[in-house]
Design an enzyme around this catalytic site. Structure first.
Site, PDB file in Angstrom:
ATOM      1  CB  ALA A  59     -27.391  11.084  28.246  1.00  0.00           C
ATOM      2  N   PRO A  60     -26.652  13.548  25.533  1.00  0.00           N
ATOM      3  CG  PRO A  60     -25.058  15.056  24.778  1.00  0.00           C
ATOM      4  CD  PRO A  60     -25.598  14.442  26.031  1.00  0.00           C
ATOM      5  CE  LYS A 110     -26.914  17.841  60.361  1.00  0.00           C
ATOM      6  NZ  LYS A 110     -26.108  19.016  60.137  1.00  0.00           N
ATOM      7  NE  ARG A 261     -28.144  22.883  32.193  1.00  0.00           N
ATOM      8  CZ  ARG A 261     -29.006  23.894  32.010  1.00  0.00           C
ATOM      9  NH1 ARG A 261     -29.503  24.524  33.050  1.00  0.00           N
ATOM     10  NH2 ARG A 261     -29.347  24.254  30.792  1.00  0.00           N
ATOM     11  CG  ASP A 282      -6.080  18.551  41.749  1.00  0.00           C
ATOM     12  OD1 ASP A 282      -5.012  18.618  42.383  1.00  0.00           O
ATOM     13  OD2 ASP A 282      -6.275  17.755  40.815  1.00  0.00           O
ATOM     14  CD  GLU A 337      -2.086  21.086  42.276  1.00  0.00           C
ATOM     15  OE1 GLU A 337      -1.234  20.267  42.639  1.00  0.00           O
ATOM     16  OE2 GLU A 337      -2.993  20.808  41.475  1.00  0.00           O
TER      17      GLU A 337
END
Length: 620
Positions: A59-60, A110, A261, A282, A337
């Protein structure tokens, strides 16, 4: 392969050099793209071996950053982050006195099914989990696993494209206004239930693609990325470049290292955490051009695809994403798309291409809707239809589809509703004779779909419910409909009502896919169209040793009709739309053998005589 690209050779080389420069920077500063795209293991929240929680954000523009939630009674200032270099912020929450994490969490382990191999012929079932039930409610991942996956398997589709999985606050946005990129939508159930859905699909031999939205983001500030650090340019370009005027959303800054990133790690996270098999990207047209395709037509002139109006930062991001995905996961499938027809979109990045496996053939559904809206049956142009279905770049694979999910939305109509409209409410019973409108609608619904399937591309896509001619439209709960779920569902119960003709359309769709699975025409070279007869309204083509014959004439059948075919020998009817089980009239004898004659015809080495009923097709 394409000499018309020669004047733009330097553009292609420059794009490739830009990609190579980025890859080199990744090696030098991050240890390569493998580590760079695993940043989801170091950013966000990570549980450490001692059960402490490590938080890291970029959050620069922020002056301060705090964590708040149930764990600290929503105290806004009790847990501040520490500022680090390059706009990074970090926070460590030690474990509770009993050794458990400060933020409660339950985790399960699992067994995971192996991923199926990439299909050679891609038959895609596009689905939305929330509408996948006849009940007027938000359906669940578990419902989809139990009730929808078996239908998809029975229908012969080998790929599912899941819409609206990335978390979005506004349900009616169809999943395209993303507020949380590293979260599967909680409205359908838990992350484990989505993982189970994908595992069960894999056990059926079905691959699963995510409809990924990296072209834009929700403008929400409370729960989205917008103004994340207090500025209007953290993840996005500053306005006006950073805003999409039609979508009312924010546009990413693809030249930013930390945005790369974030987005590349996001792709890796969906592949690793949920074991998706690839992505439908999209809004690619919006990404490729500074004009985002707004108010711009594409004629096919190559100057439209090169020059200053192309956003090469986002273009090279797509090259980078495809390069990384296909290097790390050789069986990964990526679909673009794009309505513009960008050359080399589906060629390898080593050629200067963008690296996609497929592009959506978006002109095909538009053509079918135009025909149904504007033309009488006797005015259908066989040459125009065949041209639209075959007009694609050689060596770049396309996904053909007869109707898009947008056409199902309120304000438009599906093919079935364009064809049969209100008669679907009263005349779909097999207990009464077919009305002329229902008869025409059922026959054309089948013909349009197989013609698209056989001629239109190297893959095929169907939107959930359209395989059986789902009636009505799709409308999500909103203020304008009193928050009703009545149209935000798929009425699979219609299939289970034996005396309704929906099950006939379902049976045809199933057998069409099974025939493709047997003969593999989608994986074969493009078809040879030997006849486009305007007077007879007949289209004939062969592909993968299958002869397709379509008679679109509204009232003329033909006896001893000569058709050209390349391979000599004996032919039998494989798929006949006129069979009674598909809602046809059963006019042809399937015990008949057809033998070729050494009589060249319509550009083919051999020919034979066949009978074709009006409004039907045959495959031999």
């Amino acid at each position: 392969m394409d000499p018309y690209l020669k004047p733009f050779e330097q553009d292609l080389k420059r794009r490739h050099e830009h990609l190579q420069k980025l890859l080199l920077q990744l090696e030098e500063t991050e240890g390569g793209f493998d580590q760079f795209t695993r940043s989801y293991r170091s950013f966000g929240v990570q549980r450490q071996p001692d059960n402490s929680l490590f938080f890291k954000e970029w959050a620069p523009g922020a002056e301060a950053l705090f964590l708040t939630g149930d764990f600290n009674d929503w105290n806004k200032f009790s847990n501040p982050y520490a500022k680090k270099e390059f706009g990074k912020w970090e926070l460590i929450l030690p474990p509770k006195h009993d050794g458990s994490p400060a933020v409660d969490h339950n985790s399960k382990l699992k067994h995971i099914h192996p991923r199926p191999k990439k299909p050679t012929s891609l038959r895609i079932y596009e689905a939305h989990v929330g509408i996948a039930s006849p009940e007027p409610k938000v359906a669940s991942y578990s419902n989809f696993t139990t009730n929808v996956l078996p239908r998809i398997k029975d229908l012969g589709y080998n790929c599912i494209q899941l819409m609206a999985i990335m978390e979005h606050v506004y349900y009616a946005c169809f999943g395209y206004q993303i507020t949380s990129y590293f979260a599967a939508s909680s409205r359908y159930g838990t992350p484990d239930e989505l993982k189970q859905l994908i595992d069960v699909a894999h056990s059926m031999g079905i691959v699963v693609l995510l409809d990924v939205v990296h072209s834009h983001a929700s403008k929400n500030t409370e729960d989205g990325l917008n103004r994340f650090d207090g500025t209007d340019s953290c993840f996005f370009h500053s306005p006006p470049r950073g805003e999409h005027s039609l979508w009312d959303s924010r546009l990413f800054n693809y030249s930013s290292w930390e945005v790369l990133r974030f987005l590349l790690s996001n792709l890796r996270w969906w592949m690793e955490e949920y074991r998706f098999d690839g992505f439908r990207f999209d809004g690619v047209t919006s990404m490729l051009y500074h004009h985002h395709g707004i108010g711009t037509g594409f004629s096919g002139d190559y100057n439209e695809y090169f020059g200053l109006h192309v956003d090469e930062d986002s273009l090279v991001y797509l090259m980078l994403a495809n390069h990384i995905l296909h290097t790390l996961y050789p069986d990964c499938i990526t679909i673009a798309e794009d309505v513009s027809g960008m050359p080399a979109l589906c060629r390898g990045v080593q050629e200067g291409g963008l690296g996609f496996d497929y592009r959506l053939a978006m002109a095909i559904p538009d053509k079918w809707i135009q025909i149904l809206k504007e033309l009488k049956d006797e005015d259908w142009n066989m040459g125009d239809i065949a041209f639209t279905l075959t007009n694609r770049r050689y060596g770049e694979k396309c996904i053909a589809y007869a109707e898009s999910h947008d056409q199902a939305l309120v304000g438009d109509k599906t093919l079935a509703f364009w064809l049969m409209d209100k008669e679907m409410y009263t005349n779909m019973s097999t207990l009464i004779p077919m009305s002329p409108i229902i008869d025409r609608g059922i026959q054309l619904h089948k013909m349009i779909r197989l013609l698209t399937h056989g001629l239109g591309g190297e893959g095929y896509l169907n939107f959930i419910g359209n395989e059986f001619g789902h009636p009505e439209w799709l409308d999500f709960p909103r203020e304008g409909n009193n928050q009703s779920y009545h149209y935000a569902r798929r009425q699979f119960n219609l299939l289970d009502t034996d005396h309704l003709r929906y099950c006939q359309l379902y049976a045809f769709d199933r057998d069409m896919n099974r025939a493709e699975d047997e003969y593999g025409w989608l994986a074969a070279p493009p078809a040879f169209v030997s006849a486009k007869h305007e007077g007879d309204k007949v289209i004939v083509f062969d592909r993968a040793n299958v002869l397709f014959i379509f008679n679109f004439h509204p009232n003329r059948s033909f006896q001893d009709y000569r058709v050209g075919v390349e391979a000599a020998g004996k032919y039998k009817i494989k798929l006949d739309s006129d069979e009674v089980q598909y809602g046809g009239h059963g006019r042809l004898d399937h015990n008949t053998d057809f033998f070729t004659e050494p009589h060249p015809f319509n550009g083919r080495s051999n020919s034979m005589l066949v009978n074709i009923s009006n409004m039907t097709f045959l495959t031999h």
